[in-house]
Design a protein around this motif. Sequence first.
Motif, short mmCIF file in Angstrom:
data_model
loop_
_atom_site.label_atom_id
_atom_site.label_comp_id
_atom_site.label_asym_id
_atom_site.label_seq_id
_atom_site.Cartn_x
_atom_site.Cartn_y
_atom_site.Cartn_z
N THR A 91 0.84 -1.20 0.00
CA THR A 91 0.00 0.00 0.00
C THR A 91 0.87 1.25 0.00
O THR A 91 0.60 2.21 -0.73
CB THR A 91 -0.93 -0.01 1.23
OG1 THR A 91 -1.80 -1.14 1.14
CG2 THR A 91 -1.76 1.25 1.30
N GLN B 232 -7.53 0.78 -0.58
CA GLN B 232 -7.77 -0.51 0.05
C GLN B 232 -9.13 -0.52 0.75
O GLN B 232 -9.91 -1.45 0.62
CB GLN B 232 -6.65 -0.80 1.05
CG GLN B 232 -6.68 -2.21 1.62
CD GLN B 232 -5.35 -2.59 2.26
OE1 GLN B 232 -4.36 -1.86 2.20
NE2 GLN B 232 -5.32 -3.76 2.87
N ASP C 240 -5.70 -1.16 -5.05
CA ASP C 240 -5.29 -1.80 -3.80
C ASP C 240 -6.36 -2.78 -3.36
O ASP C 240 -7.43 -2.38 -2.92
CB ASP C 240 -5.04 -0.73 -2.74
CG ASP C 240 -4.08 -1.22 -1.66
OD1 ASP C 240 -3.81 -2.44 -1.64
OD2 ASP C 240 -3.61 -0.40 -0.86
N GLU C 241 -6.08 -4.06 -3.50
CA GLU C 241 -6.98 -5.15 -3.10
C GLU C 241 -8.42 -4.95 -3.60
O GLU C 241 -9.35 -4.84 -2.80
CB GLU C 241 -6.96 -5.31 -1.57
CG GLU C 241 -5.54 -5.43 -1.06
CD GLU C 241 -5.44 -6.17 0.26
OE1 GLU C 241 -6.43 -6.80 0.66
OE2 GLU C 241 -4.36 -6.12 0.87
MG LIG Z 1 -2.16 -2.67 2.11
#
Ligand SMILES: [Mg+2]
Lengths: 379, 250
Positions: B44, B86, B170-171
């Motif tokens: 991240t 995220q 992010d994810e």
């Molecule tokens: Mg992360």
Amino acid sequence: MTSKTSFPTGLPRLGAQIAPILIVCAIVFALPLVLNNDFLLNKVARYLVLGILTVSLALSWGFGGILNLGQAMSFGIGSYAMAMALKLKTIPVHTGSGGLPDFMVWNNVARLPWFWQPFKSLSFALAAGIIVPALVAAALGWFIFRSRVTGVYVSIITLATMVVLNLVIIDQQSFTGGFNGITDLAQLEIFGFAFDAYGRATFYLVASCVALSLLVAFAFTRTKAGLVVQAIRDHEGRVRYFGYDVAAYQIFVFALSAAIAGLAGMLYTIVMEFASPTFLGVQLSLSVVVWCAVGGRQSLVGAFLGAVLVAGMQGALSESAAFLETWTLVMGALFVLVVLFLPKGLAGLTKSAWRWIVRRRLASQGIARGVGQTREGSA
Amino acid sequence: MTTHLDLRDISVSFNGFKALNGLNLSVRKGELRCLIGPNGAGKTTALDIICGKVKPSTGAVTFDGTALQDLEEHEIARAGVGRKFQVPSVFRDLTVAENLEVARARRPGVWANLRWDVRRAGRADIERLAELIGLTEHLERPAAYLSHGQTQWLEIGMLVAQDVELILMDEPTAGMTAQETRKTAELFERLRGKHTLIVVEHDMGFVKAIGDIISVMHMGQLLAEGTAAEVEAHPEVRRAYLGSGGITNA
Ligand SMILES: [Mg+2]
Ligand SMILES: Nc1ncnc2c1ncn2[C@@H]1O[C@H](COP(=O)(O)OP(=O)(O)OP(=O)(O)O)[C@@H](O)[C@H]1O
């Protein structure tokens, strides 16, 4: 009724949003037909002006997420701009042509200070009452938002700035009239047309400015810039990563809000026939926040009505001295209640009630399907 | 194909803790790069460095010849970098349509946006996009009422609407059901080639489904790079994931 077919333009509910504004404006313009009393008309005009001031706060607070506790500063600047121009008009009568405003004579001022000079022109004063608050707000906003100050610190800085200006005005008595403010003003005269504080012309002037402010503020919220401002309110950090300069948008809405507050300030001087440091005082500034919260800060009409109703109520009750003393307490309690139980104010309450009625009616007709899909139906 | 994005010797520390420690990473134009690594590896933070959320204490980020590390976030976005966070980050009080409209930041200046027609003009685009992310039915609902998966899609849709060269994700499948994850993989196939993507993911199945080259990070550094098979066979990668149940369950 799918949402797609009901809002094909991409600007949903334009009619639904503008209708309350038009209705309120129509009622305001119709008031002189009902109120056949000049004193009452003047009093109502005063509340309407405070309504404009509260609309300006709704724009920066409800839409921009900027809680400006010094909103009355812009109001005060506008009010002084108007008072300075109207004071200079009295010179020939009060102190002879070529003289000075009476309070300057009492304070042994020798010459008209430089910042008073341009106010000999009424057009300058009218422009200054709007532009100066906007510029001051833009400058203050530049410092606040460029350095990414947020939340409660913004409120503290705006409040403190207003207090400083207030103290300066009180302190510089010989140039500002100090504690007494600027009194004994001439009547505003435009194109030979006089605006008597107790006359209908003044009332209609105020009513027109109510309509103008509501429509300008509304128009702004419908632009893309207005949308970005609301996005910043929701999630300031996220907006940057789409390429928007967040501070620029915040400064803009801050200045626009100040300009409207400045307009309200000018009108207040006309209606009250004086300007006073209390116009940019803490008490008024905090009252505006309460009115805005009570009416509903995310609704322009709501904020306007909140001010008119609560200030009007205070006015009606002020006959009784005992009540006036407890008024601050009442305001405080009102604020706490609204914050706790009505976060969207009376406007939110009205909307929920309206939705409930519509849904009930549709349900009884067996066509309730789809109502829950729209924005109104789901809140 | 030449280097499109280049991170050189990037270091960042938070209160003395080195989240990134001499990270080097380059990505070519049009690539779909997956970034994996154990929790706390600095994935991240690496994305934060690229989009300007965090400034590196040393090192340089170059994007198409532009030095990004000296720019502000909105300037980096204007240079063509978009970011999905995220924690899904959308504008909850705004409707889905309004969210997408905000993301369509063709001309980001205040004065250019003081018009009504800007919003009307983009409507067709927005309806097309809503179809792509399966939110047509929800266009006029506030984003606050979407499910978690729908919120993730909305944010992905917003990046498509933003239409930037480089997209950082992010994810994107975190918290999604298996079916939703599959749909997301399809969505990514449609983005491939049109944009350069860097995707941080824990779900190895998803990574294998979409990734060309995988970069593995560990303790703020690049540990390995290669195809899924190469990376999984890499001894240091195996060691890094030891104790966290192996790479597949990371
Ligand atoms: Mg992360
Ligand atoms: N703002 C911060 N302040 C202090 N420490 C931070 C901050 N941001 C990240 N860290 C630390 O830096 C390290 C790297 O964090 P980062 O979020 O980049 O990891 P990650 O690879 O994304 O992990 P995950 O898979 O859990 O998301 C972690 O140990 C984290 O605790």
